[in-house]
Design a protein around this motif. Structure first.
Motif, mmCIF file in Angstrom:
data_model
loop_
_atom_site.group_PDB
_atom_site.id
_atom_site.type_symbol
_atom_site.label_atom_id
_atom_site.label_comp_id
_atom_site.label_asym_id
_atom_site.label_seq_id
_atom_site.Cartn_x
_atom_site.Cartn_y
_atom_site.Cartn_z
ATOM 1 N N ASN A 124 0.824 -1.223 0.000
ATOM 2 C CA ASN A 124 0.000 0.000 0.000
ATOM 3 C C ASN A 124 0.852 1.264 0.000
ATOM 4 O OD1 ASN A 124 -2.457 -1.485 0.091
ATOM 5 N ND2 ASN A 124 -2.144 -1.797 2.298
ATOM 6 N N PHE A 125 1.937 1.225 -0.727
ATOM 7 C CA PHE A 125 2.839 2.377 -0.817
ATOM 8 C C PHE A 125 2.110 3.556 -1.448
ATOM 9 C CE2 PHE A 125 6.158 4.801 -3.088
ATOM 10 C CZ PHE A 125 7.019 5.057 -2.044
ATOM 11 N N LYS A 126 2.227 4.727 -0.860
ATOM 12 C CA LYS A 126 1.575 5.928 -1.385
ATOM 13 C C LYS A 126 2.457 6.562 -2.454
ATOM 14 C CE LYS A 126 -0.578 10.310 -0.091
ATOM 15 N NZ LYS A 126 -1.758 10.019 -0.930
ATOM 16 N N ILE A 127 1.918 6.702 -3.636
ATOM 17 C CA ILE A 127 2.666 7.240 -4.771
ATOM 18 C C ILE A 127 2.228 8.674 -5.024
ATOM 19 C CG2 ILE A 127 3.130 6.999 -7.233
ATOM 20 C CD1 ILE A 127 2.511 3.963 -6.817
ATOM 21 N N TRP A 128 3.194 9.600 -5.040
ATOM 22 C CA TRP A 128 2.844 10.994 -5.258
ATOM 23 C C TRP A 128 2.625 11.266 -6.741
ATOM 24 C CZ3 TRP A 128 6.961 14.432 -7.098
ATOM 25 C CH2 TRP A 128 8.219 13.824 -7.158
ATOM 26 N N ALA A 129 1.992 12.406 -7.028
ATOM 27 C CA ALA A 129 1.418 12.661 -8.349
ATOM 28 C C ALA A 129 2.445 12.624 -9.476
ATOM 29 C CB ALA A 129 0.703 14.011 -8.341
ATOM 30 N N ALA A 130 3.623 13.201 -9.254
ATOM 31 C CA ALA A 130 4.614 13.241 -10.331
ATOM 32 C C ALA A 130 5.084 11.838 -10.702
ATOM 33 C CB ALA A 130 5.794 14.113 -9.923
ATOM 34 N N ALA A 131 5.290 10.990 -9.700
ATOM 35 C CA ALA A 131 5.673 9.608 -9.980
ATOM 36 C C ALA A 131 4.536 8.859 -10.661
ATOM 37 C CB ALA A 131 6.092 8.899 -8.699
ATOM 38 N N GLN A 132 3.299 9.142 -10.262
ATOM 39 C CA GLN A 132 2.155 8.486 -10.889
ATOM 40 C C GLN A 132 2.063 8.834 -12.372
ATOM 41 O OE1 GLN A 132 -0.037 6.173 -9.372
ATOM 42 N NE2 GLN A 132 -0.460 5.862 -11.558
ATOM 43 N N ALA A 133 2.412 10.064 -12.715
ATOM 44 C CA ALA A 133 2.406 10.454 -14.125
ATOM 45 C C ALA A 133 3.405 9.613 -14.923
ATOM 46 C CB ALA A 133 2.737 11.943 -14.264
ATOM 47 N N ASP A 134 4.576 9.338 -14.338
ATOM 48 C CA ASP A 134 5.552 8.461 -15.002
ATOM 49 C C ASP A 134 4.997 7.047 -15.142
ATOM 50 O OD1 ASP A 134 7.345 10.520 -15.248
ATOM 51 O OD2 ASP A 134 8.738 9.794 -13.716
ATOM 52 N N ILE A 135 4.368 6.554 -14.093
ATOM 53 C CA ILE A 135 3.771 5.208 -14.138
ATOM 54 C C ILE A 135 2.718 5.142 -15.234
ATOM 55 C CG2 ILE A 135 2.315 3.579 -12.869
ATOM 56 C CD1 ILE A 135 3.788 4.553 -10.314
ATOM 57 N N ASP A 136 1.885 6.176 -15.335
ATOM 58 C CA ASP A 136 0.833 6.185 -16.355
ATOM 59 C C ASP A 136 1.421 6.158 -17.758
ATOM 60 O OD1 ASP A 136 -1.009 6.312 -14.307
ATOM 61 O OD2 ASP A 136 -1.375 8.466 -14.516
ATOM 62 N N ARG A 137 2.502 6.890 -17.973
ATOM 63 C CA ARG A 137 3.132 6.886 -19.296
ATOM 64 C C ARG A 137 3.753 5.529 -19.605
ATOM 65 N NH1 ARG A 137 3.242 7.154 -24.412
ATOM 66 N NH2 ARG A 137 5.361 7.316 -25.301
ATOM 67 N N ILE A 138 4.433 4.947 -18.639
ATOM 68 C CA ILE A 138 5.064 3.642 -18.853
ATOM 69 C C ILE A 138 4.019 2.582 -19.174
ATOM 70 C CG2 ILE A 138 6.279 1.757 -17.673
ATOM 71 C CD1 ILE A 138 7.903 4.013 -16.239
ATOM 72 N N THR A 139 2.956 2.536 -18.412
ATOM 73 C CA THR A 139 1.928 1.513 -18.659
ATOM 74 C C THR A 139 1.222 1.759 -19.994
ATOM 75 O OG1 THR A 139 0.376 2.744 -17.253
ATOM 76 C CG2 THR A 139 1.591 0.913 -16.237
ATOM 77 N N ALA A 140 1.113 3.010 -20.411
ATOM 78 C CA ALA A 140 0.545 3.292 -21.733
ATOM 79 C C ALA A 140 1.457 2.741 -22.834
ATOM 80 C CB ALA A 140 0.340 4.792 -21.916
ATOM 81 N N ILE A 141 2.765 2.910 -22.661
ATOM 82 C CA ILE A 141 3.726 2.339 -23.614
ATOM 83 C C ILE A 141 3.564 0.822 -23.673
ATOM 84 C CG2 ILE A 141 6.191 1.866 -23.965
ATOM 85 C CD1 ILE A 141 6.731 4.691 -22.831
ATOM 86 N N TRP A 142 3.503 0.194 -22.529
ATOM 87 C CA TRP A 142 3.372 -1.261 -22.496
ATOM 88 C C TRP A 142 2.102 -1.723 -23.203
ATOM 89 C CZ3 TRP A 142 4.702 -2.741 -16.702
ATOM 90 C CH2 TRP A 142 6.060 -2.450 -16.467
ATOM 91 N N ARG A 143 0.980 -1.104 -22.868
ATOM 92 C CA ARG A 143 -0.285 -1.533 -23.469
ATOM 93 C C ARG A 143 -0.259 -1.375 -24.982
ATOM 94 N NH1 ARG A 143 -2.424 0.654 -18.628
ATOM 95 N NH2 ARG A 143 -2.605 2.717 -19.598
#
Length: 218
Positions: A124-143
């Motif tokens: 349940n690690f809390k991810i701050w917004a800037a890191a979440q934006a990176d995660i969203d981009r990475i997962t978009a690349i993967w998909r």
């Protein structure tokens, strides 16, 4: 083999060392590992993000020394084209280089907020917004890649440069309990079940060296 050396830093903490090591394995290169102490200046610069450029990992092969992960990848592709580090199709090859370059130069917020640590697990690690934006981009690349090229790897049926570049990210997502959709979760599982990844992770978990700055209480 005795003349071929891959210089790396910590297997537990070093995402760049993992990338270089995977690329050498994918290329079928026989090499011995040279593990730097975490007190080594080059190793600490890489692990603690203290420099914009790193000298680890470093490949010594046939009298040549190559550092920087993308430079190692291009060198291996030139020497061992049959290994398929880059896709055969020109459009896919260009796409592969582009997303590998994006990983190489980007996602600074992810790197600093979710440092690689294969021994750890933060539920349940809390991810701050800037890191979440990176995660969203990475997962978009993967998909996009998995749907376009059919999986199970980013460019089809065999791992490429792109998979080596994003492999450490899959471990970060596991360490920090990042919530993923089924496509991305399956991709993480596929990468972490590669025999070379299993070997690396097992070695990381028995590594004795700890780095205080990367073991903060999150």
């Amino acid at each position: 083999m005795s003349d071929t050396v891959l210089t790396i830093s910590s297997k537990n903490y070093s995402s760049w060392s993992l990338r270089g090591w995977l690329l050498c394995r994918m290329a079928g290169l026989e090499f011995r590992e040279e593990l730097l102490s975490p007190d080594d200046a080059d190793a600490r610069a890489e692990l603690l993000l203290l420099s914009p450029s790193f000298l680890v990992p470093r490949l010594t092969h046939d009298g040549l020394r190559v550092w920087d992960t993308l430079a190692i990848a291009e060198y291996l592709h030139e020497r061992f084209p049959q290994a398929g580090l880059l896709p055969g199709d020109a459009a896919a090859r260009t796409h592969c280089r582009a997303i590998a370059g994006e990983m190489h130069s980007g996602f600074a917020n992810l790197r600093s907020a979710l440092p690689m640590n294969l021994k750890a697990h933060y539920k349940n690690f809390k991810i701050w917004a800037a890191a979440q934006a990176d995660i969203d981009r990475i997962t978009a690349i993967w998909r996009e890649c998995l749907l376009r090229y059919g999986g199970p790897y980013l460019f089809g049926e065999t791992p490429t440069l792109a998979d080596a570049m994003y492999a450490p990210v899959t471990t970060r997502f596991t360490t920090y309990d990042v919530k993923l959709d089924r496509i991305c979760a399956d991709y993480c599982e596929t990468i972490q079940n590669l025999p070379d990844m299993i070997e690396w992770i097992e070695a990381a978990r028995i590594e004795k060296t700890g780095i205080e700055e990367l073991e903060a209480e999150f």
